[in-house]
Structures are given as C-alpha cells and as structure tokens.
Design a protein around this motif. Structure first.
Motif, short mmCIF file in Angstrom:
data_model
loop_
_atom_site.label_atom_id
_atom_site.label_comp_id
_atom_site.label_asym_id
_atom_site.label_seq_id
_atom_site.Cartn_x
_atom_site.Cartn_y
_atom_site.Cartn_z
N THR A 44 0.83 -1.20 0.00
CA THR A 44 0.00 0.00 0.00
C THR A 44 0.87 1.25 0.00
O THR A 44 0.58 2.23 -0.71
N GLY A 45 1.92 1.23 0.79
CA GLY A 45 2.82 2.38 0.86
C GLY A 45 3.46 2.69 -0.48
O GLY A 45 3.62 3.85 -0.86
N SER A 46 3.83 1.66 -1.22
CA SER A 46 4.45 1.86 -2.54
C SER A 46 3.46 2.49 -3.51
O SER A 46 3.80 3.41 -4.26
N ILE A 47 2.22 2.00 -3.50
CA ILE A 47 1.20 2.56 -4.39
C ILE A 47 0.94 4.02 -4.03
O ILE A 47 0.84 4.89 -4.90
N GLY A 48 0.85 4.30 -2.72
CA GLY A 48 0.60 5.66 -2.27
C GLY A 48 1.73 6.61 -2.64
O GLY A 48 1.48 7.75 -3.08
N ALA A 49 2.96 6.16 -2.48
CA ALA A 49 4.10 7.00 -2.83
C ALA A 49 4.10 7.33 -4.32
O ALA A 49 4.45 8.44 -4.74
N TRP A 50 3.69 6.37 -5.13
CA TRP A 50 3.63 6.59 -6.58
C TRP A 50 2.50 7.56 -6.95
O TRP A 50 2.69 8.49 -7.73
N ALA A 101 1.27 9.79 -5.14
CA ALA A 101 1.53 11.13 -4.60
C ALA A 101 2.13 12.05 -5.64
O ALA A 101 2.11 13.27 -5.49
N GLY A 102 2.65 11.47 -6.71
CA GLY A 102 3.20 12.27 -7.80
C GLY A 102 2.16 13.16 -8.45
O GLY A 102 2.51 14.12 -9.14
N ALA A 103 0.87 12.84 -8.25
CA ALA A 103 -0.20 13.68 -8.81
C ALA A 103 -0.32 15.00 -8.07
O ALA A 103 -0.99 15.93 -8.55
N GLY A 104 0.29 15.10 -6.89
CA GLY A 104 0.24 16.34 -6.12
C GLY A 104 -1.16 16.69 -5.68
O GLY A 104 -1.97 15.81 -5.34
N SER A 105 -1.48 17.98 -5.71
CA SER A 105 -2.79 18.43 -5.24
C SER A 105 -3.93 17.91 -6.10
O SER A 105 -5.08 17.88 -5.66
N THR A 154 -1.78 7.75 3.09
CA THR A 154 -0.37 7.79 2.70
C THR A 154 -0.14 8.77 1.56
O THR A 154 0.79 9.59 1.59
N THR A 155 -1.00 8.70 0.55
CA THR A 155 -0.87 9.57 -0.61
C THR A 155 -1.12 11.03 -0.22
O THR A 155 -0.43 11.94 -0.70
N ALA A 156 -2.12 11.25 0.64
CA ALA A 156 -2.44 12.61 1.07
C ALA A 156 -1.24 13.26 1.77
O ALA A 156 -0.91 14.43 1.51
N LYS A 157 -0.59 12.51 2.64
CA LYS A 157 0.57 13.06 3.35
C LYS A 157 1.70 13.38 2.38
O LYS A 157 2.38 14.40 2.51
N GLU A 158 1.91 12.49 1.41
CA GLU A 158 2.97 12.72 0.42
C GLU A 158 2.66 13.92 -0.46
O GLU A 158 3.56 14.65 -0.88
N ALA A 159 1.37 14.13 -0.74
CA ALA A 159 0.97 15.20 -1.65
C ALA A 159 0.67 16.51 -0.93
O ALA A 159 0.32 17.51 -1.57
N GLY A 160 0.76 16.52 0.39
CA GLY A 160 0.49 17.73 1.15
C GLY A 160 -0.98 18.05 1.30
O GLY A 160 -1.36 19.21 1.50
N LEU A 161 -1.84 17.03 1.22
CA LEU A 161 -3.28 17.21 1.38
C LEU A 161 -3.71 16.75 2.77
O LEU A 161 -2.97 16.04 3.46
N ASP A 162 -4.90 17.15 3.18
CA ASP A 162 -5.40 16.75 4.50
C ASP A 162 -5.75 15.25 4.48
O ASP A 162 -6.63 14.83 3.72
#
Length: 558
Positions: free
Chosen positions: A434-440, A442-446, A479-487
């Motif tokens: 799950t962490g790997s998918i989320g990190a990937w 997260a490249g979409a950003g906001s 995970t993705t939200a934290k990487e992308a700076g979202l709530d």
C-alpha cells in the motif's frame, strides 16, 4: 524488525507500485471481468497478496500469514461483521414476527402517489435498512416493496439502487467508517464527522433524482417540494448526528427525521395530481382522456385491505427505537468512559490500542496494535438490542436461537468475503504494498484531491461494499495525502463518500436488484438506467472534495 520501504522491488518505485497493485488487479478482474463470487475472489486475491508480500516485498512468511489472520479476525469479523450479523439479526426478528410487514404497510399508507412512495420507501426506509443491515439488504427489500406498490420491475430496481447512495457510508451501524478508522488510525468520530460534511450535500440531490426517474420532468415539476425537503431534512439530520450525537446512529436518525418531514408536509400539502401504479408520463395522457382527469385510479394492493392497530405499528417501530436509545445511552460521556476500562475492553483508558497480535511484535506496521472493545462495540450493542426486541415482542427463546443461527448461515458468504478482504488489506499494509502505491500516486500532487473519490468509487463498483473499499484503499488515501500535502482526514473520508456512488453499478448490487425483480441475467438493462446518474454524482463529489482541499471550502474540514 521487518520495515517495508517504498521502492522494495528492484529499487524502483514504479515497479514496486505495480507489483503492490497485483492483489487489487486480481480482485478487480475476478469480480468485474470473470464475475466470480465475491468470497472466492476475496480468498484468491488474499493468496496473491501473500505471495507478493513474501516473494517480492521480502516479508517473512509467518509475519505475512499472521498479518492476514489479524486483519480477518480482529478487523474483518470483529468489529465489522460483528456489527452486520447482529444488525441483520434484529431485522430478521421483525420478519419472523411479521412486524416488518406492518412497518412496510405503515410506510405504504402514507401516500398512494408513486413519486412520494419512492421518497418514503426507497430513500427514507431504504436508509433505515442500510443503517441496520447494509450489504445489499436495502436494495433487495425496497425493490420488492416498490413492486408491491405497482412499480414496473426495471424502474423499481433503478429507484432502489439510486436511493441507496447517501446512507451507505454509515451503513450497518457505520461499518464502513469503522473499517476506515481501523485502516487509517483516525477515530470513528473524526472520520464520521468529515463524511458527514460530504454525503449530506449529496443527500439533497438524490430525492430530486428519484422523482425525476419515476415521472420525468412532470415528477420534478410537481413534487420538487417534498423531494427537496426530504433531502434537506435527511442531510441536516445526518450532519448533526454524525458530528454531534453518534456516528453509528447517523442514518437511523436521518431516515426517521426525513420521514417525519415528508409526512408533516403531506398533512398540509398534496401534489396537484397523483401518479398511481404505472400512470406515468405517456400513460397518463391516454388514461386521463378516458377518465376526464389527470390522475389515474391505481389498482389496490393486497395490503390496502389490511388494517394494523396502533399497538402493532408501535411494536413494528420498537426495535429501532430500542437501538437508538441504547446507542444514545452508551454515548453519554460518563458511561462511555466507564466502558473504556477492563473488563469491558482490552484498550487503554485513553482509547488507544494496547493489544499487539501474537507474533507480529517484529513487524513495524503492527506496532500500533489493535482495539478489542468487546462490550461497547456497536455489534454487541446491537446484540443486546436484539435480545431486548425479542423480549418486548415476546419471541420464544428457541425461535430467537434459530433466527440467530439462520442469520449466520444467511451471511456466511459476506463473512468470508469481508474477512478475506480485510486480511488482504492488512497484508498489503504491513508488507509495504500500500505504501508503494501511495508514494507513486503522490506524484499527482494536489490533483489527487480529484482522484480520491474516484478511487473509492472504483473500489465499491468492484467489491460492492464501501466497507471493503475503505479496507482496501483507506491507508493508501492517507499515505498519498501526506505525500501530496493534502489533508489525510479529508482524503480518507473522500474514499468513503466517493465509494457510495459506486454501489449502484457494482455487479453484486445489480445482481441483487435483478434477482429481486425477476430479471436475473438482465443486469445490463438496469446498469444502463443507473450508470449515468452514478457518474454525474461522482463528478459532483469530485468537485466538492477538490474545493474542500482548498481555502474555498477548507473550513468544512474538522
């Protein structure tokens, strides 16, 4: 200590994400492509997750198996299916005594206009059934009730499926929120409050769509007032209940309040003309030419000859009143605090998990432990409600025992499915998939704020369950939200809120609706009736979430 890393497979984040997605792809293909039974697809996907975890993410085999066991037992069965089992048990008791039929007749006698019946039965009563049982129960029951009111099969199916949206996130006494809390670490109260600032907005639209589906533009023109008030009443009550009263009670309170709003309105207002049976749009003109009026007398159903006493109607509503009272009592701060101590729970007094699954003390992701609040759990409260219902309705102990056993047999496939999906989710989370998918992602950003509800929609469209979708994608969203700076709370809640819109197009619910109306094998016809509405409301939810992620509507995030 096993600690997963995002680029575990070949040192590549993209390759790790693709490998981590294999269990999800397997489930999507088996359910959506091969149309395999959900419980079988769940087990096979779990096996794939275990293989990926051990062979590609280098998780020790014993840790992978124990992770699956923890997810299946102490998330899948308890507390999630423990809630569902006992909620359906209460419902089955009312069926056994015949009081469900009394309740159905009470709703049907509120109005003989099919547009109003769609609001009362499909939306309001369907929401009550969703609150207590969920997992396809509202669709199966309301479809039959609508057909008994004279609806054509395909229209009954479409109305029931579209109505089963706004209440889904709090279904089965907030099982989806419980699953989301379990995966993300946020409290049920926090997540329930956030979802309660999204789905109530959706609830305002759904009744308007229902009257349009039933009677086209004429229905919208003549009954927009009760439809709008029904949606607003439901939305306000769902918001207030989820934010300030009790998350598990959100749909019960909202459904009952919206019924009261519609009934109150009908005492002082009636539509200019009524739509009986199938006197809809085209049929109305032809019939009115012969009758000299714009309304058509509907054929009386068998229920029209039945007169239930006030005592029987009260007893029909009694189980739901008992549930509300019990949940309100255990929500009182002093009682809630008392039940947060041993022997009522194995969690700490600060409501943080204190139990680590045996054998997983060397897995980084499992260090937080899990809750085992066995007595204050919503499922236990529902079991107590069922026992009190049996006493009040004077059901013999042997009949209660048979009903409880039959409930387990009835839900056996759902139990296996949810336990397998939660086992899969835990393996994916603890192994790092799950962490790997989320990190990937997260490249979409906001821009991920727009994708978040779509991910939830896809999960429910494939699995047929908001609970399962939250179990699969809950941690991924955070995970993705934290990487992308979202709530992260907003993104987690958006998974559930977006997911509710995938319910009407999921193969499982389409099959339930088709079987209930005698159209088994013709799910495609029903799908075409509801798909456009699903996509339109999903687009609306994406816009809402995107705005909530910005200062424009950021004030809505708790």
């Amino acid at each position: 200590m096993f600690e997963p890393v995002a680029d575990q497979v070949g040192g590549s984040l993209v390759l790790s994400a693709l490998c981590g997605a294999l269990p999800l792809i397997t489930m999507f293909v088996l359910l959506g492509g091969l149309r395999m039974k959900a419980w079988r697809a769940g087990i096979i996907s779990l096996v794939v997750a275990l293989v990926v975890a051990v062979a590609l993410f280098e998780m020790p085999a014993d840790d992978a198996i124990l992770s699956a066991a923890q997810g299946a037992l102490f998330s899948g069965f308890f507390p999630i299916m423990w809630i569902v089992i006992n909620a359906v048990f209460v419902y089955n008791l009312t069926v056994h005594t015949g009081h469900f039929d009394v309740l159905r007749r009470a709703f049907s006698k509120i109005s003989d206009d099919q547009r109003i019946q769609a609001l009362i039965i499909a939306f309001c009563f369907g929401a009550l059934l969703e609150a207590l049982a969920g997992f396809g129960t509202p669709v199966a029951i309301t479809v039959v009730m609508l057909m008994a009111m004279g609806f054509k099969p395909i229209k009954a199916a479409a109305v029931a499926l579209i109505a089963n949206t706004a209440p889904v996130a709090y279904g089965a006494m907030a099982s989806p929120i419980n699953a989301l809390s379990d995966q993300t670490g946020f409290s049920v109260e926090t997540l329930g409050a956030m979802v309660g600032r999204q789905t109530p907005v959706l609830a305002v639209l759904v009744p308007l769509i229902l009257v349009f589906v039933v009677d086209g533009r004429r229905g919208l023109r003549q009954t927009w007032i009760p439809a709008l008030l029904c949606g607003i009443g439901f939305g306000i009550a769902q918001f207030v209940a989820s934010n300030y009263i009790s998350v598990p009670l959100a749909d019960i309170i909202a459904s009952l309040f919206s019924v009261l709003v519609v009934v109150g309105l009908l005492r002082v207002w009636q539509p200019r003309e009524k739509v009986y049976a199938e006197s809809l749009v085209g049929a109305a003109a032809a019939t009115s030419a012969g009758s000299g009026s714009g309304s058509v007398p509907g054929a009386p159903s068998g229920d029209s000859e039945v007169r239930d006493s006030s005592r029987e109607v009260f007893k029909a509503f009694l189980p739901y009143m008992i549930i509300v009272v019990i949940f309100v009592i255990v929500s009182i701060p002093a009682i809630k605090d008392a039940l947060a101590h041993r022997p009522f729970t194995l969690s700490g007094t600060d409501y943080t998990p204190t139990v680590i699954f045996p054998g997983l003390d060397d897995v980084a992701g499992a260090q937080g432990g899990f809750k085992f609040d066995w007595f204050p759990a919503a499922g236990t409260m529902l079991l107590i409600s069922g026992i009190l219902t049996a006493i009040c309705l004077r059901i013999r102990p042997d009949a209660v025992a048979r009903t409880y056993g039959a409930t387990y047999r009835q839900l056996a496939p759902a139990i296996v499915t949810v336990m397998a999906v939660l086992g899969l989710a835990y393996v994916m989370n603890f192994s790092g998939q799950t962490g790997s998918i989320g990190a990937w992602l997260a490249g979409a950003g906001s821009a991920f704020a727009i994708l978040s509800p779509i991910l939830g929609w896809l999960g429910v469209a494939v699995t047929g369950s908001d609970t399962s979708s939250n179990a699969l994608f809950g941690l991924l969203q955070v995970t993705t939200a934290k990487e992308a700076g979202l709530d992260p709370v907003l993104m987690a809640a958006s998974n559930s809120s977006g997911g509710v819109l995938g319910k009407m197009v999921s193969p499982q619910n389409l099959a339930i609706a088709a079987a209930a109306v005698g159209m088994a094998g013709k799910e495609g016809e029903i799908f075409r009736k509801v798909f456009g509405w699903s996509i339109a409301m999903l687009a609306f939810m994406c816009v809402l979430v995107a705005l909530q992620s910005t200062p424009v509507l950021g004030w809505m995030v708790p």
